[in-house]
Design an enzyme around this catalytic site. Structure first.
Site, PDB file in Angstrom:
ATOM      1  N   MET A 169     -50.218 -91.292 -26.077  1.00 25.13           N
ATOM      2  CA  MET A 169     -50.813 -92.609 -25.826  1.00 25.13           C
ATOM      3  C   MET A 169     -50.505 -93.064 -24.394  1.00 25.13           C
ATOM      4  SD  MET A 169     -50.797 -94.670 -29.348  1.00 25.13           S
ATOM      5  CE  MET A 169     -49.140 -95.266 -29.302  1.00 25.13           C
ATOM      6  N   GLY A 170     -50.057 -92.123 -23.557  1.00 25.26           N
ATOM      7  CA  GLY A 170     -49.844 -92.448 -22.157  1.00 25.26           C
ATOM      8  C   GLY A 170     -48.541 -93.171 -21.889  1.00 25.26           C
TER       9      GLY A 170
ATOM     10  N   GLU B  48     -40.115 -88.624 -19.821  1.00 27.14           N
ATOM     11  CA  GLU B  48     -39.574 -87.264 -19.921  1.00 27.14           C
ATOM     12  C   GLU B  48     -39.843 -86.623 -21.284  1.00 27.14           C
ATOM     13  OE1 GLU B  48     -38.204 -85.076 -17.764  1.00 27.14           O
ATOM     14  OE2 GLU B  48     -38.727 -86.487 -16.170  1.00 27.14           O
ATOM     15  N   GLY B  49     -39.920 -87.442 -22.342  1.00 24.03           N
ATOM     16  CA  GLY B  49     -40.211 -86.898 -23.674  1.00 24.03           C
ATOM     17  C   GLY B  49     -41.589 -86.236 -23.679  1.00 24.03           C
ATOM     18  N   HIS B  50     -42.580 -86.948 -23.167  1.00 23.75           N
ATOM     19  CA  HIS B  50     -43.927 -86.367 -23.079  1.00 23.75           C
ATOM     20  C   HIS B  50     -43.905 -85.123 -22.179  1.00 23.75           C
ATOM     21  CE1 HIS B  50     -44.973 -90.782 -23.685  1.00 23.75           C
ATOM     22  NE2 HIS B  50     -45.596 -90.220 -24.692  1.00 23.75           N
TER      23      HIS B  50
ATOM     24  N   GLN C  74     -40.008 -84.451 -31.962  1.00 26.28           N
ATOM     25  CA  GLN C  74     -39.162 -84.737 -33.122  1.00 26.28           C
ATOM     26  C   GLN C  74     -38.787 -86.215 -33.195  1.00 26.28           C
ATOM     27  OE1 GLN C  74     -38.337 -82.937 -35.680  1.00 26.28           O
ATOM     28  NE2 GLN C  74     -37.043 -84.567 -36.496  1.00 26.28           N
ATOM     29  N   LYS C  75     -38.874 -86.906 -32.066  1.00 29.93           N
ATOM     30  CA  LYS C  75     -38.563 -88.343 -32.053  1.00 29.93           C
ATOM     31  C   LYS C  75     -39.374 -89.069 -33.143  1.00 29.93           C
ATOM     32  CE  LYS C  75     -38.716 -92.645 -30.001  1.00 29.93           C
ATOM     33  NZ  LYS C  75     -40.126 -92.944 -29.902  1.00 29.93           N
TER      34      LYS C  75
ATOM     35  N   SER D 146     -41.964 -95.095 -24.615  1.00 29.77           N
ATOM     36  CA  SER D 146     -42.775 -95.978 -23.763  1.00 29.77           C
ATOM     37  C   SER D 146     -42.382 -97.429 -23.994  1.00 29.77           C
ATOM     38  CB  SER D 146     -44.256 -95.810 -24.099  1.00 29.77           C
ATOM     39  OG  SER D 146     -44.613 -94.459 -24.073  1.00 29.77           O
ATOM     40  N   ARG D 147     -41.829 -97.727 -25.169  1.00 31.42           N
ATOM     41  CA  ARG D 147     -41.506 -99.120 -25.503  1.00 31.42           C
ATOM     42  C   ARG D 147     -40.195 -99.586 -24.871  1.00 31.42           C
ATOM     43  NH1 ARG D 147     -44.216 -97.601 -30.529  1.00 31.42           N
ATOM     44  NH2 ARG D 147     -45.877 -99.114 -30.870  1.00 31.42           N
TER      45      ARG D 147
HETATM   46  P1  AMP Z   1     -46.807 -91.263 -27.932  1.00 34.20           P
HETATM   47  O1  AMP Z   1     -47.393 -91.334 -26.561  1.00 34.20           O
HETATM   48  O2  AMP Z   1     -45.697 -92.215 -28.167  1.00 34.20           O
HETATM   49  O3  AMP Z   1     -47.869 -91.265 -29.012  1.00 34.20           O
HETATM   50  O4  AMP Z   1     -46.132 -89.827 -28.044  1.00 34.20           O
HETATM   51  C1  AMP Z   1     -46.842 -88.632 -27.791  1.00 34.20           C
HETATM   52  C2  AMP Z   1     -46.010 -87.446 -28.206  1.00 34.20           C
HETATM   53  O5  AMP Z   1     -44.775 -87.458 -27.471  1.00 34.20           O
HETATM   54  C3  AMP Z   1     -45.608 -87.492 -29.695  1.00 34.20           C
HETATM   55  O6  AMP Z   1     -45.697 -86.176 -30.233  1.00 34.20           O
HETATM   56  C4  AMP Z   1     -44.189 -87.975 -29.657  1.00 34.20           C
HETATM   57  O7  AMP Z   1     -43.408 -87.551 -30.756  1.00 34.20           O
HETATM   58  C5  AMP Z   1     -43.690 -87.337 -28.368  1.00 34.20           C
HETATM   59  N1  AMP Z   1     -42.513 -88.055 -27.868  1.00 34.20           N
HETATM   60  C6  AMP Z   1     -42.385 -89.389 -27.657  1.00 34.20           C
HETATM   61  N2  AMP Z   1     -41.135 -89.693 -27.258  1.00 34.20           N
HETATM   62  C7  AMP Z   1     -40.455 -88.512 -27.222  1.00 34.20           C
HETATM   63  C8  AMP Z   1     -39.120 -88.156 -26.901  1.00 34.20           C
HETATM   64  N3  AMP Z   1     -38.217 -89.044 -26.517  1.00 34.20           N
HETATM   65  N4  AMP Z   1     -38.761 -86.842 -26.974  1.00 34.20           N
HETATM   66  C9  AMP Z   1     -39.670 -85.911 -27.378  1.00 34.20           C
HETATM   67  N5  AMP Z   1     -40.952 -86.181 -27.678  1.00 34.20           N
HETATM   68  C10 AMP Z   1     -41.339 -87.455 -27.617  1.00 34.20           C
END
Ligand code: AMP
Length: 287
Positions: free
Chosen positions: A30-31, A35-37, A148-149, A186-187
Site C-alpha cells: 500500500m506504499g 525497510e520491511g517492504h 510475517q509482520k 507505515s503507521r
Molecule cells: P502494506 O503496505 O502494509 O500493505 O504491506 C505490504 C507488505 O509488506 C505486506 O506483505 C506486509 O506484511 C509487508 N510488511 C509490512 N511491514 C513489514 C515489516 N516490518 N517487515 C516485513 N514485512 C513487512
C-alpha cells in the site's frame, strides 16, 4: 523501471517474459515504503527475473471508522526508492481501474478472517483477499512475497491461494524491525514522541514470553497475562488482544504445542500497532 497504471499495459509488458518462461516475482504493497517492504522487494529481485511491485491503497479493506484518507502516501518517494532496487515494473492502478462501476465480487476466506485482528476489523480481510486475488489474476506471478509482520494476512492469503488454485508460491519473510525492536510500519510516523518511545515494549513483551516458553512454560493464559502486564506497565497502549494460536491454522491454544504464533494488537491513541513472534515447541512429549 516502468511505471504502469493500466491492466492492459501491465499484461503487455509481462507477455514476453512469460513466453520465455522467466520467473515473475510480485510484491503487493500500500506504499509509503519502509525497510520491511524493501526486504520483500530485494528478495523478489534476487530470486526472480522480473519483479513487479504494486502500490494501491485498497479502500475495501478499510472499515467505516478507519480513516482511509489519512493513510500515508508518497508515491514519488516510493518510486525513487524502488527504482534503486532494480524493480522492473511498478504498478499503480487507480480505484477506477481496480473497482470499475458495477463491481460486485468479493473473496471471503471463512473462519480465519474473523479471528484475531478480524474481530476488531470486520470486513478487513475480505477486502484484503479480494484485492490480492485481483492482483494475482492481473500479474500472474510465479512467486508472491509477503511479510510475517502481518501474520494473519499471510495465513489467510495462503489459504485463499490454495482454495482457489492460484498457481503461485507464497513466500513469507521475517519481520523487519527498527533498532529498538519496533516492527517497521507505515503507521509508525503517526505515533507521538511519547507513543514512539513506549511502542518497543510490544516486541520486548513478545520476546519475554518466548523466553518463558524456552524455559518450559506452556500455558497460554500465563503468557498472555505476562505480555499484557508488561504492555500496561510500560505504555499507555490499549490492548485489543494478545493471543497464542497455532501458527498454521490460527486456532487458539490453551497448552502450547508445535509452531505457536504469539500475536497482539495494541492501540496507541488511534494508531493500531500489531506484532507477533513464532515459537517452535520441540519437546512436546513428557518423556
Ligand atoms: P502494506 O503496505 O502494509 O500493505 O504491506 C505490504 C507488505 O509488506 C505486506 O506483505 C506486509 O506484511 C509487508 N510488511 C509490512 N511491514 C513489514 C515489516 N516490518 N517487515 C516485513 N514485512 C513487512
Amino acid at each position: 523501471m516502468r511505471i504502469v497504471r493500466t491492466i492492459e499495459h501491465l499484461r503487455q509488458l509481462l507477455r514476453e517474459p512469460r513466453r520465455k518462461g522467466q520467473k515473475i516475482g510480485f510484491v503487493p504493497t500500500m506504499g509509503y515504503l519502509h525497510e520491511g517492504h524493501l526486504s520483500l522487494i530485494r528478495r523478489a529481485v534476487k530470486e526472480c527475473s522480473v519483479c513487479v511491485v504494486s502500490i494501491y491503497v485498497n479502500p475495501k479493506q478499510f472499515g467505516v471508522r478507519e480513516d482511509l484518507s489519512r493513510y500515508p502516501r508518497d508515491i514519488k518517494h516510493d518510486a525513487t526508492m524502488i527504482e534503486k532496487e532494480n524493480v522492473d515494473i511498478l504498478f499503480i492502478p487507480s480505484d477506477n481501474v481496480i473497482y470499475p462501476n458495477g463491481y460486485l465480487t468479493y473473496i471471503d476466506v471463512e473462519k480465519i478472517s474473523d479471528l484475531l485482528c478480524g474481530k476488531y476489523r470486520p470486513g478487513h480481510f475480505r477486502g484484503v483477499a479480494t484485492i490480492v486475488a485481483k492482483l494475482l489474476n492481473i500479474v500472474l506471478p510465479d512467486v508472491m512475497y509477503l511479510g510475517q509482520k502481518d501474520a494473519q494476512q499471510a495465513v489467510i492469503l495462503k489459504q485463499m491461494a490454495l482454495d482457489l488454485n492460484f498457481s503461485v508460491c507464497v513466500h513469507v519473510l521475517p519481520t523487519v524491525r527498527e533498532k529498538d525492536g519496533l516492527a517497521a510500519s507505515s503507521r509508525n510516523v503517526y505515533l507521538s514522541k511519547d507513543q514512539r518511545a513506549q511502542a518497543p515494549v510490544l516486541y520486548r513483551a513478545l520476546k519475554s514470553a518466548a523466553n518463558h516458553i524456552k524455559a518450559g512454560e506452556r500455558r497460554a493464559s500465563y503468557l498472555n497475562g505476562l505480555i499484557s502486564r508488561m504492555i500496561r506497565q510500560y505504555s499507555d497502549g490499549n490492548i485489543q488482544y494478545v493471543a497464542c494460536v497455532d501458527a498454521g491454522t490460527l486456532k487458539p491454544l490453551k497448552t502450547l504445542k508445535g509452531q505457536v504464533l504469539i500475536a497482539l494488537s495494541v492501540l496507541f491513541g488511534k494508531i493500531r500497532l500489531i506484532d507477533n513472534v513464532i515459537v517452535s515447541i520441540k519437546n512436546q512429549g513428557k518423556f
